[in-house]
Design an enzyme around this catalytic site. Structure first.
Site, mmCIF file in Angstrom:
data_model
loop_
_atom_site.group_PDB
_atom_site.id
_atom_site.type_symbol
_atom_site.label_atom_id
_atom_site.label_comp_id
_atom_site.label_asym_id
_atom_site.label_seq_id
_atom_site.Cartn_x
_atom_site.Cartn_y
_atom_site.Cartn_z
ATOM 1 N N THR A 186 33.102 -7.610 17.409
ATOM 2 C CA THR A 186 31.758 -7.028 17.517
ATOM 3 C C THR A 186 31.047 -7.143 16.175
ATOM 4 O OG1 THR A 186 30.524 -5.098 18.326
ATOM 5 C CG2 THR A 186 32.471 -4.636 17.004
ATOM 6 N N ASN A 187 29.974 -6.393 15.960
ATOM 7 C CA ASN A 187 29.238 -6.431 14.692
ATOM 8 C C ASN A 187 28.704 -5.041 14.361
ATOM 9 O OD1 ASN A 187 26.457 -6.134 15.840
ATOM 10 N ND2 ASN A 187 27.103 -8.000 16.906
ATOM 11 N N ARG A 188 27.967 -4.943 13.254
ATOM 12 C CA ARG A 188 27.579 -3.627 12.733
ATOM 13 C C ARG A 188 26.288 -3.068 13.311
ATOM 14 N NH1 ARG A 188 30.928 -2.729 8.437
ATOM 15 N NH2 ARG A 188 31.782 -4.589 7.446
#
Ligand code: PMT
Length: 208
Positions: free
Chosen positions: A21-23
């Site tokens: 995933t990402n931030r």
């Protein structure tokens, strides 16, 4: 106007318990959805997993991964006059999702990834969207140059570019500083809360 907004991260499963995933916190996209609803527009928010509350009066489709976000946008976009893409969509996803939890074995392991579909890049061609198209660009270098190239290539009316190498703005912060990149000119807005910026952005987009 009928407004479609994508927000948040996507999560791409590796096995039943792990994912990529990402931030993205979703704050920018949810602030835009709230601002558009406040200005009297009818809003559909399509979002990856976040801890945020759905803004009042906003229709909502939850998705998990990039493929689901593509399907949700493709099935809804033609009903809208304006589409704003703030989501941080994975560009790559695991080629295969393991059915069982992966066991540790060697000191190193290689994960094979394949490209996801570019949703913003499909809006004009594959989805035949003729409304106002606004993308975001998360850049760590050559902000203007990269954002303008995205604007022209994906046939957007506007790209909202932010420098995601800074920790005080962009991903998972309450403030942002954005440069509005049009096909032929650009303008930087001063750093502000995502809520204030969202209201300002919706007013600017109404002008388009
Ligand atoms: O969620 P927050 O914590 O508030 O953070 C906000 C933000 C930093 C995520 C937001 O301001 C932002 O920059 N969003 C775009 C993130 C991104 O993925 O940028 P990109 O430059 O990689 O993608 C360009 C555009 O294509 C974006 O509009 C993106 O939504 C879209 N895209 C990207 C990949 C893909 N497969 N499909 C897409 O539609």
């Amino acid at each position: 106007m009928k407004v479609l907004i994508t927000a948040g991260p996507t999560i791409e499963s590796i096995d039943p318990v792990r994912y990529l995933t990402n931030r993205s916190s979703g704050k920018m996209g949810y602030a835009l959805a709230a601002a558009a609803a406040k200005r009297g527009h009818s809003v559909l928010l399509i979002s990856g997993p976040t801890s945020l509350e759905i803004p009042e009066g906003v229709d909502f489709i939850p998705i998990e991964n990039a493929a689901e976000m593509y399907q949700a946008v493709a099935s809804q976009i033609s009903r809208h006059d304006l589409a704003i893409f703030t989501a941080a969509v994975a560009d790559y996803t695991p080629s295969k999702i393991a059915e069982q939890k992966l066991k540790k074995a060697e000191d190193e392991m290689t994960l094979t990834l394949k490209r996801t579909k570019d949703i913003l890049g499909s809006a004009r061609e594959a989805m035949n969207f003729e409304g106002i198209l606004v993308g975001f660009a998360a850049e760590t270098e050559n902000l203007l140059e990269n954002a303008r190239s995205k604007c022209l290539k994906k046939r957007c009316n506007l790209i909202v570019a932010n420098d995601v190498s800074r920790s005080d703005i962009g991903f998972d912060s309450s403030e942002n500083e954005v440069t509005l990149v049009y096909p032929d000119h650009s303008e930087t807005l001063p750093q502000d809360s995502k809520e204030n910026l969202a209201l300002h952005l919706i007013e600017i987009i109404e002008g388009i």
